[in-house]
Motif scaffolding. Structure first.
Motif, short mmCIF file in Angstrom:
data_model
loop_
_atom_site.label_atom_id
_atom_site.label_comp_id
_atom_site.label_asym_id
_atom_site.label_seq_id
_atom_site.Cartn_x
_atom_site.Cartn_y
_atom_site.Cartn_z
N ALA A 185 10.68 14.97 -15.04
CA ALA A 185 11.64 14.06 -14.43
C ALA A 185 11.44 12.62 -14.88
CB ALA A 185 11.55 14.14 -12.91
N TYR A 186 10.26 12.29 -15.42
CA TYR A 186 9.99 10.93 -15.89
C TYR A 186 10.55 10.66 -17.29
CZ TYR A 186 6.71 11.08 -11.99
OH TYR A 186 6.15 11.22 -10.75
N LYS A 219 12.58 7.01 -21.41
CA LYS A 219 13.43 6.76 -22.58
C LYS A 219 14.34 5.56 -22.34
CE LYS A 219 16.81 8.87 -25.67
NZ LYS A 219 17.75 10.00 -25.87
N SER A 220 14.82 5.41 -21.09
CA SER A 220 15.76 4.33 -20.78
C SER A 220 15.12 2.95 -20.86
CB SER A 220 16.35 4.53 -19.38
OG SER A 220 15.38 4.26 -18.37
N LEU A 221 13.79 2.88 -20.81
CA LEU A 221 13.12 1.58 -20.81
C LEU A 221 13.40 0.80 -22.09
CD1 LEU A 221 9.62 2.54 -19.33
CD2 LEU A 221 11.53 1.41 -18.15
N ASN A 222 13.31 1.47 -23.24
CA ASN A 222 13.44 0.76 -24.51
C ASN A 222 14.17 1.52 -25.61
OD1 ASN A 222 11.70 -1.73 -24.03
ND2 ASN A 222 10.23 -0.09 -23.55
N LEU A 223 14.37 2.82 -25.45
CA LEU A 223 14.80 3.64 -26.58
C LEU A 223 16.29 3.98 -26.58
CD1 LEU A 223 11.76 6.09 -26.88
CD2 LEU A 223 12.08 3.82 -27.87
N ALA A 228 11.69 8.53 -29.78
CA ALA A 228 12.21 9.39 -28.71
C ALA A 228 11.70 10.82 -28.86
CB ALA A 228 13.74 9.37 -28.71
N ASP A 229 11.59 11.29 -30.09
CA ASP A 229 11.06 12.63 -30.33
C ASP A 229 9.62 12.74 -29.85
OD1 ASP A 229 11.08 15.26 -31.21
OD2 ASP A 229 10.71 14.76 -33.31
N LEU A 230 8.83 11.70 -30.15
CA LEU A 230 7.43 11.71 -29.74
C LEU A 230 7.30 11.52 -28.23
CD1 LEU A 230 5.95 9.61 -32.68
CD2 LEU A 230 5.96 12.09 -32.41
N PRO A 279 0.91 0.63 -29.72
CA PRO A 279 1.42 0.22 -28.41
C PRO A 279 2.46 -0.90 -28.50
CG PRO A 279 -0.96 0.48 -28.33
CD PRO A 279 -0.57 0.60 -29.77
N ILE A 280 3.48 -0.79 -27.68
CA ILE A 280 4.55 -1.78 -27.49
C ILE A 280 5.56 -1.78 -28.64
CG2 ILE A 280 5.11 -4.21 -27.01
CD1 ILE A 280 2.35 -4.57 -25.86
N LEU A 281 5.16 -1.39 -29.85
CA LEU A 281 6.04 -1.49 -31.01
C LEU A 281 7.40 -0.80 -30.82
CD1 LEU A 281 6.31 -2.55 -33.91
CD2 LEU A 281 5.31 -0.39 -34.71
N PRO A 282 7.52 0.31 -30.08
CA PRO A 282 8.84 0.91 -29.91
C PRO A 282 9.88 -0.02 -29.29
CG PRO A 282 7.17 2.52 -29.35
CD PRO A 282 6.45 1.20 -29.56
N GLN A 283 9.44 -1.08 -28.60
CA GLN A 283 10.40 -2.07 -28.10
C GLN A 283 11.06 -2.82 -29.24
OE1 GLN A 283 8.62 -4.77 -25.28
NE2 GLN A 283 7.64 -3.15 -24.09
#
Length: 423
Positions: free
Chosen positions: A51-52, A57-61, A321-323, A338-342
């Motif tokens: 459920a998380y 995903k909605s946070l940054n992706l 997103a896949d990871l 860390p953080i780079l996906p933003q």
């Protein structure tokens, strides 16, 4: 699925699931098994964190990352590239290994039409790094060069032997590795035969750079010693230990203010320094390539070091997103910044090299990635290269079969290098 492939998956990530992995897979299939009274959202796609997942995903992706070249307001490629490379280095916790170390040549010879040098050099920490230099027999003058980046393969006991060879008599487990992932070939040797100087070095935590049992406290040795690593069974025991030790090593690097990708990059750049400094190498025509863990290292080195004139990333291209949702359990700590996906999606790390030539080779049935996410990664890189007015310098091919770099893929890779490093 073959025994070798099951072992690879186990050692490169699945071992971390253990009993909980079985429970996780059961819960994905039957979410009510933990409590039949709980409601189930049948419209929600199952993912690794339940459920998380949609929330995370909605946070940054679900939006363009802030440093993505695809943002319409970014109009100066050079300024964007410089600033973004600096940002990625900061996110990684970049490390400086100092000046080029002294190289010691231990053995030279010729094997199946390839001249080789077996060398070592000492970095600021750890045991000396072993490497091999390969080039066509009896060729003079400066040649284009390729840094061959070996894979993970669930085997930290081995390093450069995974993709190179200097003798007929090799252990059966090395030949098995060649057979499983490279259709029986030492691909670095095959590249050298095509007219390149090829260097392969042991990566951080592999081969000569592996963590030695005697160098860690007795409490975490699990009863094994370095001196007992002689048979294939004993080496398997070490590789199981090393798989579990990845968690410790990654957390320790984070605690030091750096990360596994940063150490990989620093050591790969030092190897590139050594390769470019050779008298038989044309330093204006440098390439790099690798499968799996070597593909990851190609993404990082190719994206962050402008000396790489041509890059071929094999079996490591997807999205964050896949990871996040589907495939983190098939990967190690070596992949994460860390953080780079933003700020960048994963393919955009490699896209930092646009407009320089880049080839991505994927396997359609690759069990380490989700096909739809590999296709999304391809579209992202297409957009990046189109905006850089260099669509002809990017290519992505999907080959049939599971995780591998087989002969057909090698032929395509060598052709791409020939086009851009020899043309």
């Amino acid at each position: 699925m073959s025994t070798d492939r099951r072992e690879f998956l186990k050692k490169s990530g699945l071992a971390g699931l253990g009993v909980m992995g079985g429970n996780l897979l059961n819960l994905q299939a039957n979410p009510q098994s933990i409590n039949p009274a709980l409601p189930v959202n049948n419209q929600q796609e199952l993912n690794l964190i339940g459920a998380y997942g949609p929330w995370a995903k909605s946070l940054n992706l679900e939006k363009l990352p802030s440093y993505s070249f695809r943002n319409s307001e970014i109009t100066d490629p050079d300024s964007w590239r410089d600033a973004t490379r600096k940002l990625v280095a900061e996110r990684m916790g970049a490390v400086d290994l100092g000046s080029i170390p002294k190289v010691t040549v231990h053995q030279t010879g010729t094997f199946e039409g390839v001249d080789f040098e077996e060398i070592t050099y000492q970095l600021p920490s750890g045991n000396p790094t072993k490497a091999v230099i390969l080039k066509p027999e009896n060729v003079q003058g400066k040649l284009p060069a390729i840094l061959g980046l070996h894979c993970h393969g669930g085997n930290k006991f081995l390093g450069l032997e995974k993709i190179s060879r200097t003798k007929d008599d090799i252990p059966p487990y090395v030949q098995a590795h060649h057979n499983t992932y490279y259709e029986g070939r030492a691909w670095a040797n095959e590249a050298a035969k095509q007219g390149y100087v090829v260097m392969v070095h042991d990566a951080f935590a592999f081969g000569s750079r592996r963590v030695k049992i005697e160098d860690v406290p007795t409490s975490i040795r699990k009863g094994i010693t370095d001196f007992s690593l002689e048979t294939e069974e004993q080496i398997d025991v070490y590789n199981d230990w090393a798989s579990n030790h990845e968690h410790i090593l990654a957390k320790s690097l984070f605690s030091a203010g750096t990360s596994w990708p940063a150490v990989f990059l620093a050591e790969d750049q030092m190897a590139l320094n050594i390769l470019a400094d050779r008298e038989d190498v044309d330093a204006s025509r440098l390439g790099c390539a690798g499968l799996s863990g070597g593909g990851l290292r190609t993404v990082m080195l190719g994206g962050l070091d402008p000396r790489i004139a041509c890059a071929v990333a094999v079996g490591f291209m997807t999205t964050w997103a896949d990871l996040l949702l589907y495939k983190s359990y098939t990967h190690t700590w070596m992949s994460y910044v860390p953080i780079l996906p933003q700020e960048l999606d994963f393919p955009e790390i490699l896209g930092l090299r646009a407009p320089l030539p880049t080839l991505v080779l994927n396997d359609i049935e690759d069990q380490l990635f989700t096909l739809s996410e590999m296709e999304k990664a391809d579209k992202i890189l297409q957009e990046v290269y189109a905006k850089a007015n260099a669509s002809d310098r990017y290519k992505c091919t999907f080959h049939p079969g599971p995780h591998k770099f087989d002969q057909a893929m090698q032929v395509e890779a060598f052709g791409w290098f020939d086009r851009w490093l020899k043309g």
